[in-house]
Every structure is written in structure tokens, then in C-alpha cells.
Enzyme design. Sequence first.
Site, PDB file in Angstrom:
ATOM      1  N   GLU A 436       0.806  -1.230   0.000  1.00  0.00           N
ATOM      2  CA  GLU A 436       0.000   0.000   0.000  1.00  0.00           C
ATOM      3  C   GLU A 436       0.836   1.276   0.000  1.00  0.00           C
ATOM      4  O   GLU A 436       0.539   2.237   0.694  1.00  0.00           O
ATOM      5  CB  GLU A 436      -0.973   0.010   1.191  1.00  0.00           C
ATOM      6  N   GLY A 437       1.881   1.262  -0.802  1.00  0.00           N
ATOM      7  CA  GLY A 437       2.740   2.430  -0.916  1.00  0.00           C
ATOM      8  C   GLY A 437       3.975   2.288  -0.061  1.00  0.00           C
ATOM      9  O   GLY A 437       3.891   2.030   1.136  1.00  0.00           O
TER      10      GLY A 437
END
Length: 592
Positions: A436-437
Site C-alpha cells: 500500500e505504498g
Amino acid sequence: MTFYSKRDLQFQLFENLRVMELTRHAYFHDHTKEIFNLVLEAADQIAENYLRPLLTEMDRKEPQLVDGKIQVHEGMKGIIRQFGENGWINATFPYEEGGQQLPNTLHMAAGFIFQAANYSASVYPFLTTGAANLIRTFGSRELIEMFTPDMYTGKWQGTMALTEPDAGSSLSDLRTLAVPTEKDGIYKIKGQKIYISCGDHDACENVIHLMLARIQGAPEGVKGISLFVVPQKRVPNGTSNDVLTEGVYHKMGYKGAPIAHLMIGSNDGCEGYLVGEPHKGLSYMFQMMNEARIGVGMNATAIGTAAYHASLAYAKERPQGRKVGEKDPSKPQIPIIQHADVKRMLLFQKSITEGSLALLLYCSKLSDIVHVGEGLEKEEATLLLNFLTPIAKSYPSEMCCLTTSAAVQVLGGAGYTTDFPVEQYYREARIHPIHEGTTGIHGLDLLGRKVPMKEGKALQLFGRELTTTIFHAKEKNELSTYAEKLEKYLGKAQQTTLHLLAKAGNHTEAFLADATLYLEYIGILTIAWQWLKQGITAQEQLEKGTSEHEFYQGKIMCLRYFYEYELVKMDALGKRLLSSEMPTLDMQENWF
């Protein structure tokens, strides 16, 4: 073996966070403390009886691609269905949609229990929760009725399909194509997606992908991205929708959940359903991504917590050596927990994991207020949650790589073997700074977007919250020293932030060059704040003459440890952030 502390979770939710305050909102009004405790107990039973027993087995028997289908552990079919039948997948949704209107805070707390028991097994149902939530929030009534019922029961898996081979974090470069058809709202989809969690497996009947694609002729960049529901099998007839599994990735940890490489529309036969309006896909997807980012922080914290409890149990039982200065070899050896350096490693783990858990539950409570609150309360909760999200995702993710390493170290040579679970936790922790990043992206987000957001209003709210906690801590003689320390470091952080913002206008690259270090810097400050809040709660109980003196004294000791060993790290980071030296910018590619 204990994999989390029930007592600490009770403390975090009901004493420190005061989660019952949420029930003053109409949406949560039906819930009582008894109901919340029943939810936690139900989660504990599932974790203990179904997830925990498969922890090691799922790690050793990782998913395999056989004849175009990913085969996962045979126990997952029953686990997923149980989550569906017991209402976990849509628990936070409204009654009229079959949900329980459960606060996200309690849902996250239950998730923490599942993740601590068996991270791989826990991800399947909650990926479906996120995907279904996108459909119910932005999709048409027809899409909601077509897809969500079988997702809620666990019959169908939900996913988030963003990443492509040449467009990882740079979503503006994605190239999956959507071509309109004669059917309203239906598009032909063509492209490929990689690293799709639970993107294909044999423990469900269908996989429903929430997929980003670019409609033919759409603007370049993020403004041209749309969101589609792309089922693996067509609904309702169950025939192939030309979503083929090209491969399954084999990972260093988190092995029980499959990560798929998908080819979409290779035979020009893939149909996708547009969600909401064209070209707004990324803004829609950010709802799921932001929810998932808090979830990733919780995943990391849960794994770190399980590793801490495993190393704590070992340290209490393992005899080795004698007290420093004791020279008589005839004296019995002492448990290693009595050695100062082992206590340091255990305090490190406890302070990071319990501090992170406090932050993540606080963020979850903010998300509940965003959902049901009104006016200024909702506005401020939204700003504060946006500001804290990159911290809540990244600090636990990075630090639990270190805490699980410390757990291995406590066990010594035994920790490096598969006879004990800490080596698995060490491997499983490493995905979270990427999921997620990456940490670097969240550093850019915090310093480049969230700090200057709305002319610094979110940053001001953050400072106000810390100042309020400092004020209350100063009222207690036992905590005044720590309140003053936090006040000093808050002042330093504010000065450092202003120094960096001064670079933003004329030298953007220099402004953001050390954004990841700034994220770490503010992360330490944030967890120190959370520990002071826990300290206030613990001290109030100690003043009442509680019978649980040891539990609360342990909280005070962790506060002391964090301020002595972790908070001071802001000094070195602050010095770096204030420096005019820029070796990362000056270094030339061919000098490496």
C-alpha cells in the site's frame, strides 16, 4: 502460546481510547460494552481454534499454480466461509445491507487478533470487505445487488487490482485499457496486473477485482483513470471472463496468501463494469487504499506483537548465565529475562507494538467519527486522520521489522531456526513497508501534501492534540518530566517543519529529498504522544490503588523507556533535516 495480550487490548479500547464514547452517535447507539466484548471474544475463539493452528503449516505449504488455478491451503475454504457466515466481512455496514453497524475501531481490534494469530489467513476476508465497500459506496444499485451479497458470505473473493509491470507506485502510467461496448456501463478490458493479493485461488467460487483502467481516449495521467468491477467469472452464468492467472509469486514471508499475476482480456473476452463516473477511479480507489493503509500498519503491529509475546515467553523460561559479577559456577543459571540487555530488547518490542496499537486504534476511532460525525467534529477528524495515515501506516511497518528482529535475537540461535515462530514473523513483517505504498511514498505524502494541506490546518490540529495531552500530563507530578520532554520535542519539530517548508517554493527537490526521514521523525513524536496518553491513563489507575499494579506499572515503565531510548533519536534526525548538505542530490549516477 500467547500471541497477544487480551488485557492490553481491553486497556487500549475501554480505558485509554474510551471507545464507548462512539455509542453516543445514533449509528452505533445499539452497541454496549457487553456487545463489544462478545465481538472480541468471538474473534479470539476463531483466532485460537482456526487461524493459529495453521500458522506454520500455511507458511510451509505455500500456494501453487496448477493448470491455470492457484491452489491454497485446504483449510482456507472453511475459514473464509466462517468469516462470511459470522458476519465479519460486512460487520461495519448498515443494518439494511445485512451489516451490524459495528464501529471500525472494534472491527480493527478484531482484525488485530486475527492477524496476530495468522497473518496470511486473515487477509482473505478483509480484502473482500474493502472491495465490497467500494462497490456499495460508488457503484450503482444494479452493481451492488449483482456482486455484494456473495462477497459478504465469503462465496466470492474481493481484490484491489492496481499494479502493472511498468506502473507500480506510479499509477499515472498504468496502461490497462477499457473500450466501451454497446451495453451501457460495460467495457472490454485488456491489460495485465501484478502483485494482486488473493487475485486467484481455489477457496472461493469467483474473484471480484476492483480494477483501475484507462478508458479509450481518456486524458493521460491520473485524471484519465477509471474504476471497474471485473469478475474472474461472468455473473450470473459463471463462464470465464477472460481473466487468466499467468503466475503466482513466491515470497519470503506471508506465504499462505497468494499474490497473482493476471492477464486480462488476452482473448478479447473480458468485460468490466464501470463504477461511478468515468475518470474518477483513482479518487474512488483512494477510499480503499486509505483504509488499507491503516490496516497495513495494524498488520505489522499484530505480527510484531505475536513476535514479542513469543520472545517474552522464551525469555522467562530459558536459563543462561548468571548475574553480572556472579562468579560462582555452582550457582544455578538465571532466566535470560533477568539480564538487562534482554529486558532492553523486550522493552523495545513492547514499547513499539503497544505504542503503535494505541495510534492505530486512535486512527480507527477518527475514521468512525468521519463516518458518523457532523460539523466541526467531522471536519477536524477528517483532517487529523488524513495527516496521521502515512504515519500510522509507515511507523509500525518499519519499526516492526526491527522489533521482530529483536525477537529473533532474544531467542539467539534458536530464533534462527524453524523450530520457533519468530523467524517466520521476521520474514512476514518485511512486506509492510512495501504494501500500500512504500515508506518513501508516504514520506512524500506527509511532507509534500499533508503538512501544507489547507494552509497547515491538519498540522495545527496535530499540534493542538499533543499540547492538550501535555497539559493533562503536567497535572500529575509523576508525569510532568515526560510532559516537558514532549513539549520540547514538539517545539523542535515545529521549527524543523517551518525550516523545510521554506524550501518548498524555490527548491522542491531539496524540500522533499529527506521526506522519508521527516516521516520517521514525526513518527517518533507521534508514538511518544501516544505513550504519554497511556501514561496518564495508567497513572490515574495507580492513584486509585488498583489491584493490577503490575500491569499499570509496566505501562509507566514503557513510557520511561520510549522517552529515554526512542524519543531522543529525534535529535539526530532533526540535525540532519536542518542541514544544508545534500549528498543524495549531489551524488551522480555513475559515481556509484
